[in-house]
Design a protein around this motif. Structure first.
Motif, short mmCIF file in Angstrom:
data_model
loop_
_atom_site.label_atom_id
_atom_site.label_comp_id
_atom_site.label_asym_id
_atom_site.label_seq_id
_atom_site.Cartn_x
_atom_site.Cartn_y
_atom_site.Cartn_z
N LYS A 144 0.83 -1.20 0.00
CA LYS A 144 0.00 0.00 0.00
C LYS A 144 0.87 1.26 0.00
N GLU A 145 2.01 1.18 0.66
CA GLU A 145 2.93 2.31 0.68
C GLU A 145 3.53 2.53 -0.71
N MET A 146 3.89 1.44 -1.40
CA MET A 146 4.47 1.55 -2.73
C MET A 146 3.46 2.07 -3.75
N LEU A 147 2.20 1.66 -3.58
CA LEU A 147 1.14 2.06 -4.51
C LEU A 147 0.28 3.14 -3.87
N ASP A 148 0.91 4.09 -3.21
CA ASP A 148 0.19 5.07 -2.40
C ASP A 148 -0.82 5.90 -3.18
N ILE A 149 -0.60 6.09 -4.45
CA ILE A 149 -1.52 6.90 -5.24
C ILE A 149 -2.90 6.24 -5.34
N LEU A 150 -2.94 4.92 -5.17
CA LEU A 150 -4.22 4.20 -5.28
C LEU A 150 -5.06 4.33 -4.02
N GLY A 151 -4.47 4.80 -2.93
CA GLY A 151 -5.24 5.06 -1.72
C GLY A 151 -6.03 3.87 -1.22
N ASP A 152 -7.32 4.08 -1.00
CA ASP A 152 -8.21 3.03 -0.49
C ASP A 152 -9.07 2.43 -1.58
N GLY A 153 -8.55 2.39 -2.80
CA GLY A 153 -9.28 1.76 -3.89
C GLY A 153 -9.27 0.25 -3.78
N VAL A 154 -10.09 -0.40 -4.59
CA VAL A 154 -10.31 -1.84 -4.46
C VAL A 154 -9.04 -2.66 -4.69
N ALA A 155 -8.11 -2.19 -5.50
CA ALA A 155 -6.91 -2.96 -5.79
C ALA A 155 -5.84 -2.82 -4.72
N LEU A 166 -13.85 8.55 -3.01
CA LEU A 166 -14.41 8.43 -4.35
C LEU A 166 -13.31 8.56 -5.41
N ARG A 167 -12.37 9.46 -5.17
CA ARG A 167 -11.24 9.63 -6.09
C ARG A 167 -10.41 8.36 -6.16
N ASP A 168 -10.11 7.75 -5.00
CA ASP A 168 -9.35 6.50 -4.96
C ASP A 168 -10.08 5.40 -5.73
N THR A 169 -11.38 5.35 -5.55
CA THR A 169 -12.20 4.33 -6.20
C THR A 169 -12.12 4.43 -7.72
N ILE A 170 -12.33 5.63 -8.23
CA ILE A 170 -12.34 5.83 -9.68
C ILE A 170 -10.97 5.57 -10.29
N LEU A 171 -9.91 6.02 -9.63
CA LEU A 171 -8.57 5.81 -10.15
C LEU A 171 -8.25 4.32 -10.27
N ILE A 187 -13.58 4.49 7.58
CA ILE A 187 -13.31 5.38 6.44
C ILE A 187 -14.61 6.04 6.02
N ASP A 188 -14.54 7.30 5.66
CA ASP A 188 -15.72 8.02 5.17
C ASP A 188 -15.91 7.64 3.70
N PHE A 189 -16.85 6.73 3.44
CA PHE A 189 -17.07 6.23 2.09
C PHE A 189 -17.72 7.27 1.17
N CYS A 234 -6.55 -2.26 -1.09
CA CYS A 234 -7.06 -2.27 0.28
C CYS A 234 -7.36 -3.69 0.75
N ASP A 235 -7.63 -3.82 2.02
CA ASP A 235 -7.92 -5.11 2.64
C ASP A 235 -9.15 -5.00 3.53
N SER A 236 -9.52 -6.13 4.10
CA SER A 236 -10.56 -6.27 5.13
C SER A 236 -11.86 -5.53 4.81
N LEU A 237 -12.31 -4.68 5.74
CA LEU A 237 -13.62 -4.05 5.63
C LEU A 237 -13.76 -3.18 4.38
N VAL A 238 -12.73 -2.40 4.07
CA VAL A 238 -12.80 -1.51 2.91
C VAL A 238 -12.89 -2.32 1.62
N TRP A 239 -12.09 -3.38 1.54
CA TRP A 239 -12.15 -4.24 0.36
C TRP A 239 -13.52 -4.88 0.21
N LYS A 240 -14.11 -5.34 1.31
CA LYS A 240 -15.44 -5.97 1.25
C LYS A 240 -16.49 -4.96 0.79
N TYR A 241 -16.34 -3.71 1.21
CA TYR A 241 -17.27 -2.66 0.78
C TYR A 241 -17.19 -2.47 -0.73
N HIS A 242 -15.97 -2.34 -1.25
CA HIS A 242 -15.78 -2.21 -2.70
C HIS A 242 -16.35 -3.43 -3.43
#
Length: 527
Positions: A124-135, A324-329, A316-318, A137-145
């Motif tokens: 996640k640190e290496m791919l920091d630009i992706l933030g909390d996007g589906v590719a 939303l920006r992380d998601t779209i990217l 996380i504030d979904f 993230c883990d656990s709860l955030v990933w399940k939400y996506h």
């Protein structure tokens, strides 16, 4: 029907140029140790030898010696290490990587013990630009996506929505460009056209916006170029010790400077359309309140995310602009590059293997496909589908997958792993392992995907990892096949593709396995 191996003298030269910058970066890092490096490399003259773990330097000299052909070197290491190898970097870099292409290990990590192998904080640190996007993230955030993506891509009306959008872009973008190139005898970069096609369509699917990058004048699209820059830096960050790219980021030099600028371009592009979408939905709020998202497919992913329960409470504030920006990217990266890269390698393989091209053309004879009958007709094209699978086996669009164990574990191969390590699966190497696919693994052979009954042969995902495996299996798999089939059928039935003489086709050094110099071809109408 043989795939040209990447180790020829001709391709050796081109790949040397491809990786020059990365090689020099390594050299600069280790200038104080350069005499020792040269001595080590002198003793590494034997081909196919496993990397030696040198004092202080670790296995770095072997990587330096083979960086120009890193993909094929990885294959050699896997073949000579029985599919699993522990790589140790220089003592001061804290690089501990277990590389494996063993299907049993893949199945264990990706499926059987999935919970112990998240993406991890290092990735996640290496791919920091992706933030909390589906590719990323883990656990709860990933399940939400995952939940939202499944409701969108698996909606009964999504297939019709996808086919119509793909067909619209075909008629308004790709066909006019191909006709123009044919009439005026213009050389075109087919990979660039495919990339423009998929960029436009993923923007429509993700944000209900068509940037119009696929047109006769081929406009420069800063956001699309920014995606290319980001992917190249992703690869280089994996290839060097973390302190190196972090130091370069702090100094804002080299590829890290390019990365920062690309990040800004992508932010400006995406945030602009998030604001426009919120404004549009606000004006339509009265009518939108009565819409049932479970019965009607939303016009785009951004709309669907914004319409989720605003009162949801979590870590996380979904509903935030950042989320939303992380998601779209993340959807941009997944939807643009994987499909366009596969299409480019597919036509390259057809050019190199005329008998396969002839069989596909024969299968498509007297078949008319349109918006209404596509799904029904495409399911009957067994050989064509098999050729696409074979392309994905030999040229998977995503080169590698990285995992990190939460707790110490023992893989089926007997190797011990712990949280300080990263585990890398190399999909390119997996597709070229004799132990997995047989002695003919380098051949482009669609027949390997056809059963004795004449149907598509199922291969387990832990063996064929092009669409990932286990709970993280790509939700967009059917979408990718649909787009590729519509595009390929249209081109094969209406055009003849000829690769420009002496055009160099070599893979780029990037996370996405695209062609470094594009795919220059000539187009002419077949009827």
């Amino acid at each position: 029907m043989v795939v040209p191996q990447q180790g020829s003298t001709y391709e050796y030269t081109t790949l040397l140029a491809t990786s020059y910058d990365l090689t020099m970066e390594y050299v600069v890092i280790f200038i104080p140790l350069f005499p020792l490096l040269l001595l080590c490399c002198y003793f590494l003259r034997r081909k196919n030898r496993l990397p030696t773990n040198w004092p202080l330097l670790g296995m770095f000299p072997a990587v330096l010696k083979n960086v120009h052909r890193i993909h094929d070197y990885f294959i050699e290491v896997m073949e000579n290490s029985h599919s699993t190898f522990f790589f140790k970097g220089p003592w001061f870099t804290n690089m501990y990587v277990l590389a494996t292409v063993d299907p049993a290990n893949v199945n264990h990590v990706m499926s059987k013990n999935f919970g112990n192998y998240p993406k991890g904080s290092k990735l996640k640190e290496m791919l920091d630009i992706l933030g909390d996007g589906v590719a990323n993230c883990d656990s709860l955030v990933w399940k939400y996506h995952r939940k939202i993506a499944q409701s969108f891509f698996h909606h009964p009306k999504f297939h019709e929505f996808l086919v119509n959008n793909t067909w619209d872009k075909l008629e308004s973008g790709l066909i006019p460009v191909l006709d123009h190139a044919s009439k005026n005898s213009i050389e075109v970069d087919l990979q660039d056209l495919f990339q423009r096609f998929t960029f436009d369509t993923i923007c429509i699917i993700a944000m209900d916006h068509d940037p119009g990058s696929l047109s006769i004048d081929s406009p420069f699209i800063p956001s699309s170029k920014a995606l290319d820059d980001v992917e190249e830096v992703f690869f280089s960050r994996h290839a060097v010790p973390s302190y190196v790219w972090k130091f370069k980021r702090w100094l804002d030099i080299g590829d890290e400077n390019k990365y920062r600028k690309a990040w800004k371009i992508l932010d400006n592009f995406i945030y602009k359309f998030i604001a426009l979408k919120r404004e549009t939905l606000s004006k339509e709020k009265s009518s939108m309140e009565n819409e049932d998202v479970n019965n009607e497919v939303s016009t785009d992913l951004l709309t669907l995310y914004i319409k989720q329960d605003e009162n949801y409470e979590g870590p996380i504030d979904f509903q935030s602009e950042k989320f939303l920006r992380d998601t779209i990217l993340n959807y941009f990266l997944a939807g643009r590059d994987t499909t366009s890269a596969t299409l480019s390698w597919f036509f390259y393989l057809l050019f190199k293997n005329p008998p396969v091209a002839s069989k596909i053309k024969k299968e498509l004879e007297n078949i008319t496909i349109n918006r209404g009958n596509f799904k029904e007709v495409s399911n009957k094209l067994v050989y064509f589908h098999s050729a696409l699978c074979e392309t994905l086996r030999l040229y998977p669009p995503v080169v590698f997958e990285v995992k990190s164990p939460v707790e110490a574990d023992i893989l089926p191969s007997g190797h011990h792993v712990n949280p300080d390590m990263q585990i890398i699966f190399n999909m390119y190497a997996m597709g070229r392992m004799k132990s997995i696919w047989g002695d003919d693994c380098y051949e482009f052979k669609p027949e390997r995907w056809i059963s004795e009954q004449g149907k598509i042969r199922h291969e387990p995902s832990y063996k064929f990892l092009a669409f990932n495996a286990g709970p993280r299996t790509c939700i967009g798999k059917d979408m990718a096949f649909t787009q590729m089939k519509i595009i390929v059928i249209t081109i094969i039935q209406n055009y003849v593709i000829e690769v420009v003489d002496e055009h160099r086709v070599v893979p780029s050094i990037s996370m996405i396995f695209r062609m470094k110099y594009g795919f220059k071809v000539r187009i002419r109408r077949s009827r």
